[in-house]
Design an enzyme around this catalytic site. Structure first.
Site, PDB file in Angstrom:
ATOM      1  N   LYS A  42       4.101 -77.123  30.101  1.00 17.27           N
ATOM      2  CA  LYS A  42       3.828 -76.029  30.100  1.00 17.27           C
ATOM      3  C   LYS A  42       4.058 -74.682  31.782  1.00 17.27           C
ATOM      4  CE  LYS A  42      -1.000 -75.476  28.494  1.00 17.27           C
ATOM      5  NZ  LYS A  42      -2.281 -75.350  28.191  1.00 17.27           N
ATOM      6  N   PHE A 158     -16.143 -64.182  31.440  1.00 15.14           N
ATOM      7  CA  PHE A 158     -17.242 -63.647  30.560  1.00 15.14           C
ATOM      8  C   PHE A 158     -15.657 -63.524  29.572  1.00 15.14           C
ATOM      9  CE2 PHE A 158     -20.352 -63.665  33.598  1.00 15.14           C
ATOM     10  CZ  PHE A 158     -21.995 -63.792  32.841  1.00 15.14           C
ATOM     11  N   GLU A 161     -11.374 -64.245  23.773  1.00 21.62           N
ATOM     12  CA  GLU A 161      -9.986 -63.913  23.717  1.00 21.62           C
ATOM     13  C   GLU A 161      -9.358 -63.145  23.316  1.00 21.62           C
ATOM     14  OE1 GLU A 161      -9.110 -68.170  22.442  1.00 21.62           O
ATOM     15  OE2 GLU A 161     -10.598 -69.127  23.783  1.00 21.62           O
ATOM     16  N   ASN A 234     -23.670 -66.738  26.758  1.00 24.08           N
ATOM     17  CA  ASN A 234     -22.835 -67.839  24.902  1.00 24.08           C
ATOM     18  C   ASN A 234     -24.481 -67.647  23.661  1.00 24.08           C
ATOM     19  OD1 ASN A 234     -20.364 -67.126  25.980  1.00 24.08           O
ATOM     20  ND2 ASN A 234     -19.568 -68.957  26.028  1.00 24.08           N
ATOM     21  N   PHE A 275     -22.367 -57.969  18.506  1.00 22.05           N
ATOM     22  CA  PHE A 275     -22.071 -59.181  17.795  1.00 22.05           C
ATOM     23  C   PHE A 275     -23.688 -58.894  17.257  1.00 22.05           C
ATOM     24  CE2 PHE A 275     -19.365 -61.985  20.134  1.00 22.05           C
ATOM     25  CZ  PHE A 275     -18.756 -61.013  20.757  1.00 22.05           C
ATOM     26  N   GLY A 283     -17.043 -68.871  15.833  1.00 14.90           N
ATOM     27  CA  GLY A 283     -16.272 -70.924  16.253  1.00 14.90           C
ATOM     28  C   GLY A 283     -15.484 -70.670  17.466  1.00 14.90           C
ATOM     29  N   CYS A 286     -16.090 -72.000  22.613  1.00 10.54           N
ATOM     30  CA  CYS A 286     -16.705 -71.428  23.835  1.00 10.54           C
ATOM     31  C   CYS A 286     -18.644 -71.286  23.249  1.00 10.54           C
ATOM     32  CB  CYS A 286     -17.073 -69.965  24.452  1.00 10.54           C
ATOM     33  SG  CYS A 286     -15.373 -70.197  25.831  1.00 10.54           S
ATOM     34  N   LYS A 289     -19.084 -75.359  21.998  1.00  8.10           N
ATOM     35  CA  LYS A 289     -19.374 -76.300  22.397  1.00  8.10           C
ATOM     36  C   LYS A 289     -20.511 -75.621  23.416  1.00  8.10           C
ATOM     37  CE  LYS A 289     -16.616 -75.544  25.990  1.00  8.10           C
ATOM     38  NZ  LYS A 289     -16.852 -75.140  27.287  1.00  8.10           N
TER      39      LYS A 289
HETATM   40  C1  UDX Z   1     -11.695 -72.788  29.621  1.00 12.38           C
HETATM   41  C2  UDX Z   1     -13.051 -73.183  30.171  1.00 12.38           C
HETATM   42  O1  UDX Z   1     -12.314 -73.804  31.249  1.00 12.38           O
HETATM   43  C3  UDX Z   1     -13.808 -73.750  29.384  1.00 12.38           C
HETATM   44  O2  UDX Z   1     -14.973 -74.025  30.060  1.00 12.38           O
HETATM   45  C4  UDX Z   1     -14.801 -72.650  28.622  1.00 12.38           C
HETATM   46  O3  UDX Z   1     -15.686 -73.456  28.182  1.00 12.38           O
HETATM   47  C5  UDX Z   1     -13.328 -73.191  27.846  1.00 12.38           C
HETATM   48  O4  UDX Z   1     -12.297 -72.060  28.333  1.00 12.38           O
HETATM   49  P1  UDX Z   1      -9.661 -72.827  28.166  1.00 12.38           P
HETATM   50  O5  UDX Z   1      -8.834 -72.473  29.259  1.00 12.38           O
HETATM   51  O6  UDX Z   1      -9.729 -72.198  26.930  1.00 12.38           O
HETATM   52  O7  UDX Z   1     -10.885 -73.389  28.682  1.00 12.38           O
HETATM   53  O8  UDX Z   1      -8.524 -74.457  28.287  1.00 12.38           O
HETATM   54  P2  UDX Z   1      -7.573 -75.185  28.291  1.00 12.38           P
HETATM   55  O9  UDX Z   1      -6.969 -73.711  27.101  1.00 12.38           O
HETATM   56  O10 UDX Z   1      -7.408 -76.282  27.845  1.00 12.38           O
HETATM   57  O11 UDX Z   1      -6.577 -75.244  29.211  1.00 12.38           O
HETATM   58  C6  UDX Z   1      -6.983 -75.797  29.443  1.00 12.38           C
HETATM   59  C7  UDX Z   1      -6.190 -76.013  30.752  1.00 12.38           C
HETATM   60  O12 UDX Z   1      -6.052 -77.321  32.252  1.00 12.38           O
HETATM   61  C8  UDX Z   1      -4.544 -76.939  29.764  1.00 12.38           C
HETATM   62  O13 UDX Z   1      -3.732 -75.910  30.053  1.00 12.38           O
HETATM   63  C9  UDX Z   1      -4.835 -78.390  30.983  1.00 12.38           C
HETATM   64  O14 UDX Z   1      -3.651 -78.694  30.885  1.00 12.38           O
HETATM   65  C10 UDX Z   1      -5.357 -78.023  32.297  1.00 12.38           C
HETATM   66  N1  UDX Z   1      -5.490 -79.359  32.642  1.00 12.38           N
HETATM   67  C11 UDX Z   1      -6.839 -79.873  31.872  1.00 12.38           C
HETATM   68  C12 UDX Z   1      -5.175 -79.469  33.715  1.00 12.38           C
HETATM   69  O15 UDX Z   1      -4.439 -78.472  34.762  1.00 12.38           O
HETATM   70  N2  UDX Z   1      -6.027 -80.933  34.712  1.00 12.38           N
HETATM   71  C13 UDX Z   1      -6.750 -81.869  34.081  1.00 12.38           C
HETATM   72  O16 UDX Z   1      -7.561 -82.391  34.952  1.00 12.38           O
HETATM   73  C14 UDX Z   1      -7.339 -80.893  32.831  1.00 12.38           C
HETATM   74  C1  UDX Z   2     -17.062 -66.408  23.829  1.00 15.97           C
HETATM   75  C2  UDX Z   2     -17.576 -65.263  24.669  1.00 15.97           C
HETATM   76  O1  UDX Z   2     -18.030 -63.601  24.409  1.00 15.97           O
HETATM   77  C3  UDX Z   2     -17.445 -64.575  26.255  1.00 15.97           C
HETATM   78  O2  UDX Z   2     -18.172 -63.798  26.631  1.00 15.97           O
HETATM   79  C4  UDX Z   2     -16.708 -66.007  26.546  1.00 15.97           C
HETATM   80  O3  UDX Z   2     -16.168 -66.016  27.805  1.00 15.97           O
HETATM   81  C5  UDX Z   2     -16.347 -66.967  25.591  1.00 15.97           C
HETATM   82  O4  UDX Z   2     -17.237 -67.332  24.787  1.00 15.97           O
HETATM   83  P1  UDX Z   2     -14.500 -66.078  22.648  1.00 15.97           P
HETATM   84  O5  UDX Z   2     -14.831 -67.584  21.999  1.00 15.97           O
HETATM   85  O6  UDX Z   2     -13.010 -65.442  22.612  1.00 15.97           O
HETATM   86  O7  UDX Z   2     -15.431 -65.612  22.915  1.00 15.97           O
HETATM   87  O8  UDX Z   2     -14.884 -64.562  21.204  1.00 15.97           O
HETATM   88  P2  UDX Z   2     -15.936 -64.102  20.701  1.00 15.97           P
HETATM   89  O9  UDX Z   2     -15.262 -62.870  20.148  1.00 15.97           O
HETATM   90  O10 UDX Z   2     -17.199 -64.148  20.949  1.00 15.97           O
HETATM   91  O11 UDX Z   2     -16.032 -64.552  19.131  1.00 15.97           O
HETATM   92  C6  UDX Z   2     -16.646 -65.846  18.979  1.00 15.97           C
HETATM   93  C7  UDX Z   2     -17.058 -65.962  17.279  1.00 15.97           C
HETATM   94  O12 UDX Z   2     -18.006 -65.568  17.147  1.00 15.97           O
HETATM   95  C8  UDX Z   2     -15.722 -65.171  16.979  1.00 15.97           C
HETATM   96  O13 UDX Z   2     -15.644 -66.857  15.635  1.00 15.97           O
HETATM   97  C9  UDX Z   2     -16.272 -64.645  15.705  1.00 15.97           C
HETATM   98  O14 UDX Z   2     -15.210 -63.699  14.692  1.00 15.97           O
HETATM   99  C10 UDX Z   2     -17.431 -64.426  16.170  1.00 15.97           C
HETATM  100  N1  UDX Z   2     -18.494 -63.628  15.422  1.00 15.97           N
HETATM  101  C11 UDX Z   2     -18.557 -62.463  17.264  1.00 15.97           C
HETATM  102  C12 UDX Z   2     -18.537 -62.909  14.389  1.00 15.97           C
HETATM  103  O15 UDX Z   2     -19.505 -63.786  13.858  1.00 15.97           O
HETATM  104  N2  UDX Z   2     -19.494 -61.874  14.914  1.00 15.97           N
HETATM  105  C13 UDX Z   2     -19.693 -60.715  15.922  1.00 15.97           C
HETATM  106  O16 UDX Z   2     -20.275 -59.601  16.385  1.00 15.97           O
HETATM  107  C14 UDX Z   2     -18.755 -61.196  16.865  1.00 15.97           C
END
Ligand code: UDX
Ligand code: UDX
Length: 473
Positions: A42, A158, A161, A234, A275, A283, A286, A289
């Site tokens: 990466k 916050f 994606e 969340n 929302f 899904g 975040c 989980k």
């Molecule tokens: C994030 C947040 O950090 C998580 O807590 C939140 O709830 C969801 O989003 P995200 O950025 O989506 O996680 O995770 P991911 O895309 O899996 O990226 C994590 C990165 O950390 C990866 O690139 C992985 O290679 C790196 N990593 C992981 C390290 O560099 N060191 C480690 O020890 C473990």
């Molecule tokens: C979420 C939180 O919004 C963000 O603040 C936090 O930092 C990370 O988690 P994200 O998971 O990227 O962000 O997407 P989000 O737009 O919140 O949607 C989450 C899920 O809920 C998706 O599957 C989406 O389709 C669903 N959703 C969202 C609904 O079904 N109905 C809605 O009205 C809004």
């Protein structure tokens, strides 16, 4: 860029959906940033100008700052030594118990502690349970760093994606949990270009809802409160979605339209309109989980927070209800060819983690259907989870997926799915049946185009020739 700022030297550990966006945006607002990841491939890709995730504005900002204010490395020790603030943004996946697995955070804290020579603030950016900052502090001290040489702060993220860059640069609020003035000062300085409004002055600034005259507030709290703000926010948003999904199910039972109900509820400022979109359940990396982790935290603290269990239950049922809806339109499944639009957990992203689309597809595959799927960005990631084969096919064109299909299913809310040429769709589908898990179409319009149209929480539409049989389940 015209942003006047006192640059802070920042390390961001983890270059995933959160870490990479944070790193790029810190560079965008004027700081000097090193993004660290232990995934060598990466890092090599990022150094070579590659963009590992689909996110609006990310390619432009990476091109703007790479090798200028933004560097990539696998060397956490060197990055720690030169940084004033080290943000931890590694994943915190769900463990079997529902609890967040903090082993990556632990490993990173241990490594950081070995390289601290002068005062640093270690900042949790990943979503973590309350008390994690205490643990990080203990780990760092255990490894021989004096408590005067560091603080641990919490600065939850916050961003959503798909709109991550805009969300980061135009936040509703910035939450900083810090128990010392030194840590609070560094975090205030990092966000000063946003909180002062200076960033929005720049001609190159990413456009969003924040302006010079309406900059975001920074809320300073205790570290524990900041950790709880993230989990509670969340969980609350997930609850809103499950609530409206349950209301949608009531609407279906009485032939009312959930969108009218949601609009009527949302106009009440105390409720708010966001929302409240009914669908096939939430899904992503975040909500599932974080609801589970917050429930676990409450259990550990002997707090009865049963509503979180209900939120999860409704979310699981919603996927099964959608599957049953498909059955009600098709009668039997074996040998049917179904077009699926959308594999990502929502539109606008290539992320398929905990995508409700997969749960629905798995149920359909187990009943003997053939799936022909299209997603504008998530196909490659989806193939790792659901490998291609005779029953699970992937195509790179929307109408190609629909051609010869017994029905079309919409599982992610990509904007382009709402702009399908309905005439063309009619001609390529074997039967004009659309089952929409994201309510992208107006039911009446679909009926006028001759479709059998089933959506979520809205009256089912059957053309005259189908109406007699429509009540047969
Ligand atoms: C994030 C947040 O950090 C998580 O807590 C939140 O709830 C969801 O989003 P995200 O950025 O989506 O996680 O995770 P991911 O895309 O899996 O990226 C994590 C990165 O950390 C990866 O690139 C992985 O290679 C790196 N990593 C992981 C390290 O560099 N060191 C480690 O020890 C473990
Ligand atoms: C979420 C939180 O919004 C963000 O603040 C936090 O930092 C990370 O988690 P994200 O998971 O990227 O962000 O997407 P989000 O737009 O919140 O949607 C989450 C899920 O809920 C998706 O599957 C989406 O389709 C669903 N959703 C969202 C609904 O079904 N109905 C809605 O009205 C809004």
């Amino acid at each position: 860029m015209g942003v006047k700022t006192k640059p802070v030297s920042i390390a961001v550990v983890g270059s995933g959906y959160v870490g990479l966006v944070a790193a790029v945006c810190f560079a965008e607002i004027g700081h000097s940033v090193v993004c660290v990841d232990n995934d060598e491939q990466k890092v090599a890709m990022l150094r070579d100008g590659g963009v590992p995730i689909h996110e609006d504005f990310l390619p432009e900002l990476l091109a703007r700052h790479r090798n200028q204010r933004l560097q990539f490395t696998t060397d956490l020790s060197a990055a720690t030594q030169r940084a004033e603030a080290i943000f931890i943004a590694v994943g915190t996946p769900q463990s079997d118990s529902g609890n967040a697995d903090l082993s990556y955070v632990d490993a990173v804290a241990t490594q950081i502690s070995r390289s601290i020579g002068s005062y640093k603030v270690i900042v949790e950016k990943s979503t973590v349970p309350v008390y994690t900052n205490e643990w990080i502090r203990r780990v760092v001290e255990r490894n021989g760093t004096s408590s005067t040489n560091f603080d641990v702060a919490s600065n939850p993220e916050f961003l959503r994606e798909g709109t991550a860059v805009t969300d980061f640069l135009h936040p509703d609020r910035i939450v900083v949990g810090a128990d010392s003035e030194a840590a609070a000062d560094i975090l205030r300085a990092i966000y000063a270009p946003l909180t002062s409004g200076d960033y929005y002055r720049s001609d190159n600034a990413v456009i969003g809802h924040r302006t010079i005259s309406d900059p975001p507030p920074l809320l300073l709290t205790s570290t524990k409160a900041a950790e709880l703000i993230k989990h509670a926010s969340n969980a609350f948003l997930a609850m809103k979605i499950s609530f409206i999904n349950a209301v949608a199910n009531v609407c279906e039972a009485v032939d009312a339209n959930v969108e009218e109900v949601a609009r009527g509820m949302g106009l009440d400022k105390r409720i708010g309109s966001q929302f409240l979109r009914a669908g096939i359940g939430y899904g992503g990396s975040c909500f599932p989980k974080d609801v589970a982790a917050f429930r676990y935290v409450a259990e550990q603290l002997s707090v009865d927070f049963g509503i979180l269990t209900e939120v999860e239950k409704i979310n699981e049922q919603q996927k099964r209800r959608f599957f049953n809806k498909v059955r009600s339109a098709l009668w039997t499944f074996r040998g049917k060819r179904l077009a699926v639009l959308g594999l990502a957990f929502k539109g606008g992203t290539d992320d398929v983690r905990e995508s409700p689309a997969f749960d629905v597809i798995r149920m359909l595959l187990s009943e003997g259907c053939t799936i022909v799927a299209f997603d504008p960005a998530a196909t490659e990631r989806a193939k790792l989870e659901l490998p291609p084969g005779p029953a699970m096919q992937y195509v790179d064109d929307l109408y190609g997926a629909a051609t010869g299909a017994d029905a079309l299913l919409i599982l992610s809310d990509w904007p382009q799915f709402g702009e399908i040429d309905l005439e063309k769709l009619q001609t390529v589908l074997r039967y004009p049946i659309v089952i929409d898990g994201r309510n992208l179409y107006d039911p009446q319009q679909m009926l006028e185009h001759g479709f059998t149209y089933l959506s979520v929480g809205r009256p089912a539409m059957y053309p005259a020739r189908e109406r007699a049989g429509a009540r047969v389940r």
